[in-house]
Design a protein around this motif. Structure first.
Motif, short mmCIF file in Angstrom:
data_model
loop_
_atom_site.label_atom_id
_atom_site.label_comp_id
_atom_site.label_asym_id
_atom_site.label_seq_id
_atom_site.Cartn_x
_atom_site.Cartn_y
_atom_site.Cartn_z
N GLU A 239 -26.21 9.57 -33.02
CA GLU A 239 -26.53 10.50 -32.39
C GLU A 239 -25.24 10.55 -31.14
O GLU A 239 -25.24 9.67 -30.50
N ARG A 240 -24.58 11.65 -30.88
CA ARG A 240 -23.64 11.56 -29.93
C ARG A 240 -23.82 12.78 -29.01
O ARG A 240 -24.48 13.70 -29.57
N ASN A 241 -23.13 12.80 -27.89
CA ASN A 241 -23.34 14.05 -27.15
C ASN A 241 -21.75 14.51 -26.71
O ASN A 241 -20.91 13.77 -26.65
N GLY A 242 -21.42 15.79 -26.87
CA GLY A 242 -20.41 16.31 -26.80
C GLY A 242 -20.42 17.60 -25.94
O GLY A 242 -21.60 17.86 -25.05
N ASN A 243 -19.08 18.39 -25.62
CA ASN A 243 -19.18 19.64 -24.49
C ASN A 243 -20.29 20.88 -25.28
O ASN A 243 -20.79 21.48 -24.44
N ASN A 244 -20.41 20.65 -26.44
CA ASN A 244 -21.44 21.58 -26.95
C ASN A 244 -22.59 21.23 -27.34
O ASN A 244 -23.37 21.84 -28.10
N GLY A 245 -23.18 19.89 -26.52
CA GLY A 245 -24.33 19.31 -27.12
C GLY A 245 -24.59 18.29 -28.09
O GLY A 245 -23.42 17.77 -28.43
N SER A 246 -25.63 17.99 -28.70
CA SER A 246 -25.75 16.78 -29.39
C SER A 246 -25.30 17.06 -30.75
O SER A 246 -25.34 18.06 -31.12
N PHE A 247 -24.93 16.01 -31.26
CA PHE A 247 -24.25 16.02 -32.61
C PHE A 247 -24.32 14.71 -33.40
O PHE A 247 -24.65 13.56 -32.47
N ILE A 248 -24.08 14.72 -34.56
CA ILE A 248 -24.23 13.44 -35.36
C ILE A 248 -22.76 13.03 -35.87
O ILE A 248 -21.96 14.06 -36.18
N SER A 251 -20.19 6.01 -36.52
CA SER A 251 -19.91 4.81 -35.53
C SER A 251 -18.63 4.29 -35.60
O SER A 251 -18.25 3.53 -34.50
N ASN A 252 -17.83 4.55 -36.48
CA ASN A 252 -16.43 4.24 -36.58
C ASN A 252 -15.44 5.05 -35.72
O ASN A 252 -14.24 4.74 -35.94
N TYR A 253 -15.95 5.95 -35.03
CA TYR A 253 -15.14 6.62 -34.06
C TYR A 253 -14.15 5.69 -33.12
O TYR A 253 -14.75 4.79 -32.73
N PRO A 254 -12.96 5.90 -33.00
CA PRO A 254 -12.02 7.30 -33.58
C PRO A 254 -11.39 7.20 -34.91
O PRO A 254 -10.70 7.88 -35.23
N LYS A 255 -11.64 5.98 -35.58
CA LYS A 255 -11.17 5.83 -36.91
C LYS A 255 -11.45 6.96 -37.65
O LYS A 255 -10.59 7.34 -38.72
N CYS A 256 -12.72 6.92 -37.73
CA CYS A 256 -13.46 8.20 -38.41
C CYS A 256 -14.06 9.38 -37.56
O CYS A 256 -14.63 8.98 -36.66
N ARG A 257 -13.55 10.38 -37.78
CA ARG A 257 -14.11 11.51 -36.96
C ARG A 257 -15.08 12.39 -37.68
O ARG A 257 -15.11 13.69 -37.34
N PHE A 258 -15.64 12.03 -38.60
CA PHE A 258 -16.84 12.61 -39.28
C PHE A 258 -17.89 13.03 -38.31
O PHE A 258 -18.43 12.17 -37.64
N THR A 259 -18.31 14.34 -38.20
CA THR A 259 -19.36 14.87 -37.48
C THR A 259 -20.26 16.00 -38.49
O THR A 259 -19.76 16.47 -39.48
N LYS A 260 -21.44 15.97 -37.90
CA LYS A 260 -22.13 17.09 -38.72
C LYS A 260 -23.28 17.61 -37.55
O LYS A 260 -23.71 16.83 -36.56
N ALA A 261 -23.84 18.63 -37.65
CA ALA A 261 -24.66 19.37 -36.79
C ALA A 261 -26.06 18.56 -36.77
O ALA A 261 -26.53 17.82 -37.67
#
Length: 262
Positions: A239-248, A251-261
């Motif tokens: 779970e991560r937090n961004g400007n638009n709220g929480s999202f999934i 863990s390999n970010y920023p090498k991998c930028r996969f996200t989902k709601a």
């Protein structure tokens, strides 16, 4: 008297049989529509865009609908390609109903229908795969300008933040007409059209294989995401937090930028 009663009884039975068959037919049609609703809606969306594209001057724009091109993973299906001296426009149609949330870089976008949320592949990324397939088919024209457009039905409410053109169906032609600088030689337009049509491998067999491949990718994507593993790199989903709220996110970010709601 007996004959009259038999006649009445016979008519009643025929009416009952007819009514039952009528109900069965309705049930079958309802079941058929439910099963194939996404396909039917997608087809209607593509036909709607095809009608809008006919508003473009035929002398200046060549429209190619429903193209299947080979790519690195097999094939990719492109809803519409418009070739002109002003560039090549690649249009991905989405005939959805509800609120649409997403951003340029997110792996998935969210469809919200009265609180019921579901995810679908980021159509910008989907269209990027189409562009790469077109570039491969047009190797004789490196660097040819290709403009992506994502078109949504007016039945949805777009709440997305993108630099790519993400518009409603009725604005597609308007977006195309905004490009007024001639960037492709008129003599090359017909050659590009011929190359794309020759590269189109749309047959019953290839279309069937393409549909099955899309289903397999979607299932693998959903299964991996549901199991807590990133479908792109295999990393851990957290779970991560961004400007638009929480999202999934992976863990390999920023090498991998996969996200989902969430």
């Amino acid at each position: 008297m007996v004959n009259k009663e038999c006649y009445i009884w016979g008519r009643m039975m025929l009416n009952l049989i007819f009514d039952l068959w009528y109900l069965w037919a309705l049930l079958i049609l309802a079941g058929f529509f439910k099963i194939f609703k996404p396909v039917i809606k997608g087809w209607l969306g593509e036909k709607t865009i095809a009608l809008y594209l006919k508003m473009l001057p035929q002398d200046d724009y060549v429209i190619i609908n429903d193209v299947i091109l080979p790519n690195e993973s097999g094939t990719t299906q492109i809803d519409h390609i418009v070739v002109s001296v002003y560039g090549i426009f690649v249009i991905e149609t989405k005939n959805y109903t509800g609120w649409i949330y997403g951003s340029e870089k997110s792996a998935q976008w969210t469809l919200n229908i009265y609180g019921k949320k579901s995810s679908f592949m980021n159509p910008i990324r989907q269209n990027f795969a189409h562009i790469k397939a077109i570039e491969s088919s047009l190797s004789d024209y490196p660097g040819v300008p290709i403009i992506p457009i994502i078109a949504f039905s007016a039945n949805c409410d777009l709440k997305v933040k993108t630099t790519t053109h993400v518009v409603y169906f009725h604005r597609v032609v308007q977006v195309i007409r905004k490009y007024k600088e001639k960037v492709i030689d008129p003599a090359d337009v017909s050659k590009i059209v011929s190359l794309l049509r020759n590269a189109d491998i749309k047959t019953y067999e290839t279309k069937k294989e393409h549909v099955e491949l899309v289903k397999e990718k979607k299932t693998a994507f959903e299964n991996a995401a549901a199991g807590g593993a990133c479908p792109k790199c295999g990393g851990l989903l957290i779970e991560r937090n961004g400007n638009n709220g929480s999202f999934i996110g992976c863990s390999n970010y920023p090498k991998c930028r996969f996200t989902k709601a969430m």
